[in-house]
Design a protein around this motif. Structure first.
Motif, PDB file in Angstrom:
ATOM      1  N   CYS A  73       0.835  -1.208   0.000  1.00 59.27           N
ATOM      2  CA  CYS A  73       0.000   0.000   0.000  1.00 59.27           C
ATOM      3  C   CYS A  73       0.867   1.255   0.000  1.00 59.27           C
ATOM      4  CB  CYS A  73      -0.923  -0.025   1.218  1.00 59.27           C
ATOM      5  SG  CYS A  73      -2.013   1.413   1.333  1.00 59.27           S
ATOM      6  N   ARG A  74       1.874   1.297   0.854  1.00 55.44           N
ATOM      7  CA  ARG A  74       2.765   2.464   0.896  1.00 55.44           C
ATOM      8  C   ARG A  74       3.474   2.652  -0.440  1.00 55.44           C
ATOM      9  NH1 ARG A  74       4.349  -0.014   6.003  1.00 55.44           N
ATOM     10  NH2 ARG A  74       3.262   1.036   7.722  1.00 55.44           N
ATOM     11  N   ASP A  76       2.544   1.623  -3.449  1.00 59.20           N
ATOM     12  CA  ASP A  76       1.600   2.062  -4.471  1.00 59.20           C
ATOM     13  C   ASP A  76       1.399   3.578  -4.398  1.00 59.20           C
ATOM     14  OD1 ASP A  76      -0.341   1.497  -6.573  1.00 59.20           O
ATOM     15  OD2 ASP A  76      -1.875   1.969  -5.084  1.00 59.20           O
ATOM     16  N   THR A  77       1.285   4.096  -3.185  1.00 59.08           N
ATOM     17  CA  THR A  77       1.096   5.534  -2.995  1.00 59.08           C
ATOM     18  C   THR A  77       2.348   6.316  -3.369  1.00 59.08           C
ATOM     19  OG1 THR A  77      -0.562   5.233  -1.262  1.00 59.08           O
ATOM     20  CG2 THR A  77       0.631   7.318  -1.271  1.00 59.08           C
ATOM     21  N   GLU A  78       3.498   5.889  -2.874  1.00 57.94           N
ATOM     22  CA  GLU A  78       4.726   6.633  -3.137  1.00 57.94           C
ATOM     23  C   GLU A  78       5.099   6.602  -4.616  1.00 57.94           C
ATOM     24  OE1 GLU A  78       6.170   8.690  -1.077  1.00 57.94           O
ATOM     25  OE2 GLU A  78       4.584   8.140   0.332  1.00 57.94           O
ATOM     26  N   ARG A  81       2.749   9.042  -6.408  1.00 55.91           N
ATOM     27  CA  ARG A  81       3.180  10.436  -6.207  1.00 55.91           C
ATOM     28  C   ARG A  81       4.393  10.771  -7.065  1.00 55.91           C
ATOM     29  NH1 ARG A  81       2.715  10.436   0.414  1.00 55.91           N
ATOM     30  NH2 ARG A  81       0.545  11.144   0.549  1.00 55.91           N
ATOM     31  N   GLY A 126      -0.441   4.324  -8.062  1.00 55.42           N
ATOM     32  CA  GLY A 126      -1.842   4.701  -8.161  1.00 55.42           C
ATOM     33  C   GLY A 126      -2.118   5.804  -9.170  1.00 55.42           C
ATOM     34  N   TRP A 129      -3.145   9.496  -8.125  1.00 54.66           N
ATOM     35  CA  TRP A 129      -2.102  10.460  -7.766  1.00 54.66           C
ATOM     36  C   TRP A 129      -1.586  11.193  -9.012  1.00 54.66           C
ATOM     37  CZ3 TRP A 129      -1.690  11.613  -2.830  1.00 54.66           C
ATOM     38  CH2 TRP A 129      -2.055  10.653  -1.877  1.00 54.66           C
TER      39      TRP A 129
END
Length: 400
Positions: A73-74, A76-78, A81, A126, A129
């Protein structure tokens, strides 16, 4: 129904982070359909190196390492971004602040293959983002639909290769070789059909050998220096070439799930080899060249057009030229696109076809039952407005 006026051009940003996860390339181009032709005007390439911490996080989650859903999850977000920032920079620096669409390949963290069948694939980063950072609609997750139709989800480069390089008119019988972490090739089969598949490792095992042998102080064979100094270990090469994957018929796909540092260590140990680092790098460099040369012989290739990060490795390119002879080895620049930017332009092309309502895969290349509209679309800052569905699919690509 045909349109009375030429279809409008869309300015598209194609984002590519490959299996080497060292940098993200954002290729900006204008794309327009003109009858049975697709016109591509390359605007330029913006590249950004992976931040060190993010690169380490990707490495830590790749097979054979274990990970957790929290880390996924982290990541995918980073990644989202980071990709969003790079896309926004490309819009400003290359597209003059105006673009219509972003197409993101994402970062492959797992490609699930059992034997000859692909079961699934996972790319992180993601899309929301990216849409948030750019205000533009984003096409992402471009591989899964092909897999859902029984295909490999790869090599999708076959779409661009078939349209641009593999024409059936006069000229040499071409093949297209991309040298990323994994090497993939596109050729024409005996009946004229497009054949494409992952050959095996390119930079994946070279990078793994260097990183392991230097304790992480180096991550690649810069300028092919180690391969040039080293001597090929023929017994280890023989064992590497016996890998069962190579005997599978096309279409087929693979990744770092198979070809990683532990795999190379196991093969070297089984061969009883205590190979010096430079010799090991020379051996896995030779492996890639041998695999490409065998494909050229099998398909009667007369010109091999090479792209990807591996073109920056003079040792690998020299071995390709020697082993693939009498086939001539050329570069993507000879056909109007940069070797580094080719895959970014590829994904721009795939996303453009998607928003125009056109299938973007080649079933004979991926093994799918039929061609598919690829990807998922995430709206940007404004309501989503897609072009009118195209009246006909292109049969050739022209770089203008």
């Amino acid at each position: 129904m045909t349109h009375p006026h030429p279809a409008p051009a869309l300015t598209v940003v194609g984002l590519l982070s490959g299996t080497s996860y060292d940098a993200v390339d954002a290729a900006v181009c204008d794309l327009r359909l003109a009858g049975d032709e697709l016109l591509l005007h390359p605007r330029g390439l913006h590249s950004a190196p992976f931040p060190g911490e993010l690169r380490r996080a990707v490495a830590a989650c790749l097979p054979p390492a274990a990970t957790t859903m929290a880390e996924v999850c982290r990541l995918d977000t980073e990644l989202g971004r980071f990709f969003g920032r790079v896309a926004a920079e490309a819009v400003d620096a290359v597209a003059g602040g105006q673009a219509d669409l972003v197409v993101s390949h994402g970062q492959t963290v797992y490609h699930w293959v059992e034997g000859r069948r692909a079961r699934g694939t996972l790319q992180l980063g993601g899309a929301a983002w990216i849409a948030e950072a750019t205000g533009l609609p984003v096409v992402s997750d471009v591989r899964t639909r092909d897999i859902a139709r029984g295909g490999q989800g790869a090599p999708l480069a076959s779409t661009l290769d078939a349209l641009l390089l593999l024409g059936e008119g006069p000229g040499p019988r071409r093949g297209a070789l991309n040298l990323g972490g994994i090497a993939n090739i596109t050729v024409r089969g005996g009946a004229g059909e497009v054949v494409a598949y992952d050959l095996g490792p390119a930079n994946a095992l070279i990078d793994a050998a260097v990183a392991d042998g230097t304790g992480g102080a180096e991550t690649m064979d810069t300028d092919g220096a180690r391969a040039r100094r080293g001597t090929v270990d023929r017994e280890l090469l023989r064992r590497l070439l016996a890998e069962p994957y190579y005997a599978l018929p096309a279409p087929k796909s693979t990744g770092k799930e198979l070809f990683h540092g532990a795999y190379l260590r196991e093969q070297a140990a089984a061969a009883g080899a205590r190979t010096a680092l430079d010799d090991l790098v020379a051996t896995v460099t030779e492996l890639t060249a041998e695999l490409a040369a065998a494909a050229c012989r099998e398909y009667g290739v007369e010109e091999l057009v090479v792209s990807g990060g591996g073109v920056r490795n003079p040792a690998l390119m020299a071995r390709l030229a020697e082993l693939c002879a009498p086939a001539r080895v050329s570069r993507m620049e000879d056909h109007g696109l940069s070797s580094q930017g080719k895959e970014g332009y590829l994904f721009a092309l795939l996303g453009f076809l998607t928003v125009c309502g056109l299938p973007a895969s080649v079933p004979s290349a991926t093994g799918a039952r039929e061609a598919a509209l690829l990807g998922s679309i995430t709206p940007g800052a404004r309501p989503l407005r897609l072009p009118e569905p195209a009246a006909q699919a292109p049969v050739r690509l022209r770089v203008v």
